[in-house]
Design an enzyme around this catalytic site. Structure first.
Site, PDB file in Angstrom:
ATOM      1  N   PHE A  43      21.591   1.247   6.286  1.00  0.00           N
ATOM      2  CA  PHE A  43      20.859   2.476   5.961  1.00  0.00           C
ATOM      3  C   PHE A  43      19.842   2.888   7.022  1.00  0.00           C
ATOM      4  O   PHE A  43      19.179   3.924   6.886  1.00  0.00           O
ATOM      5  CB  PHE A  43      20.153   2.337   4.600  1.00  0.00           C
ATOM      6  N   LYS A  93       6.380  10.323   1.624  1.00  0.00           N
ATOM      7  CA  LYS A  93       7.505  10.678   2.489  1.00  0.00           C
ATOM      8  C   LYS A  93       7.788  12.188   2.492  1.00  0.00           C
ATOM      9  O   LYS A  93       7.252  12.926   1.665  1.00  0.00           O
ATOM     10  CB  LYS A  93       8.739   9.887   2.045  1.00  0.00           C
ATOM     11  N   ARG A 119       7.994   7.235  -8.230  1.00  0.00           N
ATOM     12  CA  ARG A 119       9.400   7.490  -7.894  1.00  0.00           C
ATOM     13  C   ARG A 119      10.166   8.090  -9.068  1.00  0.00           C
ATOM     14  O   ARG A 119      11.004   8.973  -8.872  1.00  0.00           O
ATOM     15  CB  ARG A 119      10.064   6.220  -7.378  1.00  0.00           C
ATOM     16  N   HIS A 137       6.395   5.071   0.406  1.00  0.00           N
ATOM     17  CA  HIS A 137       6.553   3.735   0.996  1.00  0.00           C
ATOM     18  C   HIS A 137       5.263   2.988   0.708  1.00  0.00           C
ATOM     19  O   HIS A 137       4.178   3.568   0.736  1.00  0.00           O
ATOM     20  CB  HIS A 137       6.739   3.836   2.518  1.00  0.00           C
ATOM     21  N   ASN A 142      12.997   8.800  -1.635  1.00  0.00           N
ATOM     22  CA  ASN A 142      12.338   8.147  -2.763  1.00  0.00           C
ATOM     23  C   ASN A 142      10.819   8.274  -2.761  1.00  0.00           C
ATOM     24  O   ASN A 142      10.114   7.449  -3.313  1.00  0.00           O
ATOM     25  CB  ASN A 142      12.789   6.684  -2.884  1.00  0.00           C
ATOM     26  N   THR A 172      12.601   1.021  -6.031  1.00  0.00           N
ATOM     27  CA  THR A 172      13.068   1.774  -4.863  1.00  0.00           C
ATOM     28  C   THR A 172      14.036   2.880  -5.267  1.00  0.00           C
ATOM     29  O   THR A 172      13.964   3.998  -4.761  1.00  0.00           O
ATOM     30  CB  THR A 172      13.745   0.821  -3.858  1.00  0.00           C
ATOM     31  N   ARG A 205       2.468  -0.969  -5.540  1.00  0.00           N
ATOM     32  CA  ARG A 205       3.906  -1.166  -5.785  1.00  0.00           C
ATOM     33  C   ARG A 205       4.250  -0.866  -7.248  1.00  0.00           C
ATOM     34  O   ARG A 205       5.293  -0.285  -7.540  1.00  0.00           O
ATOM     35  CB  ARG A 205       4.341  -2.560  -5.350  1.00  0.00           C
TER      36      ARG A 205
END
Length: 141
Positions: A59, A11, A104, A117, A114, A93, A87
């Site tokens: 959100f 991100k 993260r 994705h 964060n 998250t 993951r």
């Protein structure tokens, strides 16, 4: 164990921190191959369409604004149990709840910014990969 593909997005916050290479190293060290990759600056329309599943969530607007705030790095990862592996690498998250050593925990600033994705299931992965990569642009190695 199953050979899978999953979509990963680094991100805008992590791209701005210049940690793409460090994140790629984590993918590769976990046995995941990067079989497609591109940098993009998402349009509002693309971000809204990609995250449409969250359109009714409180959100959603902030998520879209964040995802269009700067360039992202989009990649397809391939490997045994790629979805779960990715993951696990990402962590929770909310980076405050993410285990030490996860992407993260190490690179994210907040639940909104964060860092990454990742697809959450095989069907989601298929849809998300098709959104960003025509099949002819994904190569097994």
């Amino acid at each position: 164990m199953a050979l899978e593909r999953t979509l990963s997005i680094i991100k805008p916050d992590a791209v701005a921190k210049n940690v793409i290479g460090q994140i790629y190293s984590r993918f590769e060290n976990a046995g995941l191959k990067i079989v497609a990759a591109r940098m993009a600056h998402l349009s509002r329309a693309d971000a809204e369409k990609f995250y449409a599943v969250h359109a009714e969530r409180p959100f959603f607007k902030d998520l879209v604004e964040f995802m269009i705030s700067g360039p992202v790095m989009i990649q397809v990862l391939e490997g045994e149990d790629a979805i779960l592996k990715n993951r696990d690498l990402m962590g929770a998250t909310d980076p405050k709840k993410a285990e030490k050593g996860t992407i993260r925990a190490d690179f994210a600033d907040s639940i909104d910014a964060n860092a990454v994705h990742g697809s959450d299931a095989p069907e989601t992965a298929r849809v998300e990969i098709a959104f960003f990569f025509p099949e002819m642009n994904v190569y097994s190695r």
